[in-house]
Scaffold this motif. Structure first.
Motif, mmCIF file in Angstrom:
data_model
loop_
_atom_site.group_PDB
_atom_site.id
_atom_site.type_symbol
_atom_site.label_atom_id
_atom_site.label_comp_id
_atom_site.label_asym_id
_atom_site.label_seq_id
_atom_site.Cartn_x
_atom_site.Cartn_y
_atom_site.Cartn_z
ATOM 1 N N LYS A 4 0.936 -1.180 -0.199
ATOM 2 C CA LYS A 4 0.041 0.219 -0.056
ATOM 3 C C LYS A 4 0.920 1.163 -0.072
ATOM 4 O O LYS A 4 1.831 1.296 0.479
ATOM 5 C CB LYS A 4 -0.751 0.006 1.295
ATOM 6 C CG LYS A 4 -2.117 -1.016 1.270
ATOM 7 C CD LYS A 4 -2.988 -0.575 0.503
ATOM 8 C CE LYS A 4 -4.333 -1.820 0.841
ATOM 9 N NZ LYS A 4 -5.408 -1.337 -0.213
ATOM 10 N N ASP A 5 0.373 2.365 -0.657
ATOM 11 C CA ASP A 5 0.929 3.629 -0.478
ATOM 12 C C ASP A 5 0.674 4.280 0.749
ATOM 13 O O ASP A 5 -0.722 4.056 1.168
ATOM 14 C CB ASP A 5 0.441 4.498 -1.603
ATOM 15 C CG ASP A 5 1.184 3.953 -2.954
ATOM 16 O OD1 ASP A 5 2.110 3.367 -3.048
ATOM 17 O OD2 ASP A 5 0.636 4.516 -4.191
ATOM 18 N N ILE A 6 1.415 4.725 1.574
ATOM 19 C CA ILE A 6 1.065 5.629 2.949
ATOM 20 C C ILE A 6 1.687 6.960 2.974
ATOM 21 O O ILE A 6 2.697 7.182 2.307
ATOM 22 C CB ILE A 6 1.536 4.608 4.084
ATOM 23 C CG1 ILE A 6 3.086 4.748 4.144
ATOM 24 C CG2 ILE A 6 1.248 3.170 3.948
ATOM 25 C CD1 ILE A 6 3.577 4.004 5.462
ATOM 26 N N TYR A 18 -1.780 7.993 7.007
ATOM 27 C CA TYR A 18 -2.748 7.495 6.029
ATOM 28 C C TYR A 18 -2.341 6.368 5.198
ATOM 29 O O TYR A 18 -1.230 6.402 4.590
ATOM 30 C CB TYR A 18 -3.028 9.062 5.171
ATOM 31 C CG TYR A 18 -4.270 8.718 4.450
ATOM 32 C CD1 TYR A 18 -5.287 9.405 4.598
ATOM 33 C CD2 TYR A 18 -4.022 8.185 3.111
ATOM 34 C CE1 TYR A 18 -6.531 9.337 3.975
ATOM 35 C CE2 TYR A 18 -5.255 8.015 2.206
ATOM 36 C CZ TYR A 18 -6.537 8.649 2.644
ATOM 37 O OH TYR A 18 -7.704 8.441 1.841
ATOM 38 N N LYS A 20 -3.586 4.407 1.883
ATOM 39 C CA LYS A 20 -4.470 4.386 0.562
ATOM 40 C C LYS A 20 -5.770 3.361 0.690
ATOM 41 O O LYS A 20 -5.607 2.282 1.008
ATOM 42 C CB LYS A 20 -3.753 4.326 -0.459
ATOM 43 C CG LYS A 20 -4.250 4.737 -1.949
ATOM 44 C CD LYS A 20 -3.247 4.335 -2.914
ATOM 45 C CE LYS A 20 -4.060 4.954 -4.375
ATOM 46 N NZ LYS A 20 -2.824 4.818 -5.396
ATOM 47 N N ASP A 21 -6.734 3.898 0.391
ATOM 48 C CA ASP A 21 -7.926 2.964 0.629
ATOM 49 C C ASP A 21 -8.715 2.792 2.185
ATOM 50 O O ASP A 21 -9.557 2.221 2.128
ATOM 51 C CB ASP A 21 -8.195 1.808 -0.354
ATOM 52 C CG ASP A 21 -7.546 1.938 -1.879
ATOM 53 O OD1 ASP A 21 -8.303 3.084 -2.395
ATOM 54 O OD2 ASP A 21 -6.851 1.162 -2.301
ATOM 55 N N ARG A 315 -4.820 13.667 5.961
ATOM 56 C CA ARG A 315 -5.951 13.445 4.839
ATOM 57 C C ARG A 315 -5.356 13.982 3.681
ATOM 58 O O ARG A 315 -5.489 13.303 2.509
ATOM 59 C CB ARG A 315 -7.074 14.122 5.160
ATOM 60 C CG ARG A 315 -7.855 13.488 6.374
ATOM 61 C CD ARG A 315 -9.290 13.972 6.269
ATOM 62 N NE ARG A 315 -9.675 15.480 6.320
ATOM 63 C CZ ARG A 315 -9.773 16.044 7.120
ATOM 64 N NH1 ARG A 315 -9.420 15.863 8.395
ATOM 65 N NH2 ARG A 315 -9.923 17.478 7.060
ATOM 66 N N THR A 317 -2.201 14.134 2.474
ATOM 67 C CA THR A 317 -1.205 13.157 2.029
ATOM 68 C C THR A 317 -2.090 11.989 1.285
ATOM 69 O O THR A 317 -1.665 11.530 0.260
ATOM 70 C CB THR A 317 -0.261 12.420 3.042
ATOM 71 O OG1 THR A 317 -1.287 11.706 3.804
ATOM 72 C CG2 THR A 317 0.310 13.411 3.711
ATOM 73 N N GLY A 318 -3.246 11.749 2.075
ATOM 74 C CA GLY A 318 -4.242 10.663 1.167
ATOM 75 C C GLY A 318 -4.626 11.137 -0.372
ATOM 76 O O GLY A 318 -4.508 10.342 -1.219
ATOM 77 N N LEU A 321 -1.518 11.282 -2.491
ATOM 78 C CA LEU A 321 -1.593 9.645 -2.876
ATOM 79 C C LEU A 321 -2.181 9.214 -4.019
ATOM 80 O O LEU A 321 -1.523 8.500 -4.853
ATOM 81 C CB LEU A 321 -1.488 8.585 -1.769
ATOM 82 C CG LEU A 321 -0.318 8.828 -0.712
ATOM 83 C CD1 LEU A 321 -0.964 7.987 0.464
ATOM 84 C CD2 LEU A 321 1.046 8.122 -1.181
ATOM 85 N N GLU A 322 -3.361 9.602 -4.401
ATOM 86 C CA GLU A 322 -4.098 9.096 -5.603
ATOM 87 C C GLU A 322 -3.457 9.612 -6.876
ATOM 88 O O GLU A 322 -3.730 9.064 -7.806
ATOM 89 C CB GLU A 322 -5.345 9.999 -5.318
ATOM 90 C CG GLU A 322 -6.361 9.636 -4.210
ATOM 91 C CD GLU A 322 -6.605 7.945 -3.896
ATOM 92 O OE1 GLU A 322 -7.056 7.693 -5.116
ATOM 93 O OE2 GLU A 322 -6.594 7.734 -2.784
#
Length: 335
Positions: A4-6, A18, A20-21, A315, A317-318, A321-322
């Protein structure tokens, strides 16, 4: 593809992660407790925070980040490894890509330290992004339009102020006056006025429970305990909201001065946008009672506190990340 990306808000006071997802999955104090006899880590995060100021001589509770940057590299690495392991994003198939926020004016050496700490904590790739930009995105501001947006992010170690347009920072300032300095100012005030020694946790309780920075904003009082400097014995005193305002006056003036300086350097067209949209407050310091009213009075522009200001950067960073794959310029260059 299986990892996962964090996104990490590596704060002086708290670390928020955070995934991702999954959203914000971790919010813990940036504290590590160590046994100095064996150099063994005893606790990390909330468990270590409870030990602050309450440990025997051989156990010390360390805050490895000071003023928004790494003060103790090894302890920061240990803390990050612990938190990343706790949220379980590393798998047999891959390591996560990590996006970390930094204050606007940190040096290349400090950037390198943050990058290396993240890499050694198990990151496949590390991306660095400026904190006010991420905070603005997390607060729901559309910074990618040709229009001025202003954010004041008050964390534990630094206050980052920025005007953004077209997805980038136009003018910015970062000062080392934030939550920790506010607590320190309260400690010094109580020491000076009442000859009483109190700890960081008591100062923080005073700040959040009865503190205000706006005249007449609050009229409350609180009993606090500490050690009398004259007798050396425990003592209880009563502190009022007006005293907290007096204690914080100098530190808050620095924040106002920095915000004014950023506005003065802002192009006129963007200044007009800020008058329309207002300034958004993020970070834990945004919750300081009366700060929005005081800034509105001093800066002559509307000031709003973002929804859940503590988690704005995480939030943000989330959301970034997208679009990570569209930001190759952030990618670490291979040696």
């Amino acid at each position: 593809m299986f990892s996962k990306d964090i996104g990490i808000d590596l704060g002086t006071a708290n670390v928020l992660i955070y995934v991702k997802d999954r959203g914000v999955v971790l919010n813990e104090p940036s504290v590590v407790a160590i046994d100095t006899n064996t150099n063994k880590v005893l606790a990390v995060g909330e468990e270590a925070r409870r030990m602050l100021g309450r440990t025997p001589g051989n156990i010390i509770a360390i805050r490895p980040l000071r003023d928004g940057v790494i003060a103790d590299f090894e302890i920061t690495e240990t803390m990050l490894k612990h938190f990343i392991a706790k949220i379980g994003v590393k798998t047999l198939f891959g390591r996560p890509r990590i996006l970390i926020c930094t204050p606007t004016n940190i040096t290349s050496v400090e950037q390198k330290a943050i990058r290396e700490a993240a890499e050694r904590s198990g990151a496949k790739q590390v991306f660095l992004e400026e904190e006010p930009k991420v905070a603005a995105i997390g607060a729901g501001m559309d910074i990618y339009q040709p229009s001025g947006n202003m954010v004041i992010d008050i964390g534990g170690g630094t206050t980052d102020i920025a005007v953004l347009s077209m997805g980038d920072i136009v003018t910015a300032s970062s000062i080392k006056v934030a939550g920790d300095k506010f607590d320190g100012a309260i400690i010094q005030y109580i020491k000076r006025k009442y000859k009483l020694l109190i700890g960081e946790r008591t100062a923080e309780d005073i700040k959040t429970s009865i503190g205000t920075v706006f005249p007449g904003g609050r009229n409350e009082e609180m009993d606090i305990r500490g050690r009398d400097m004259v007798s050396g014995l425990p003592q209880t005193i009563t502190v009022k909201s007006s005293e907290v305002m007096e204690a914080l006056e100098e530190a808050i003036s620095s924040v106002i001065l920095a915000a004014r300086g950023v506005l003065e350097r802002t192009p006129p067209e963007l200044s007009a946008d800020i008058i329309d949209k207002g300034v958004i407050l993020t970070g834990g310091g945004a919750l300081l009672h009366g700060l929005d009213q005081l800034l509105m009075q001093e800066l002559k522009v509307p000031v709003f506190i973002s929804d859940d200001p503590m988690s704005c950067v995480a939030r943000g960073t989330g959301l970034m990340l997208e679009h990570l794959d569209r930001a190759p310029k952030q990618k670490r260059k291979k040696a």
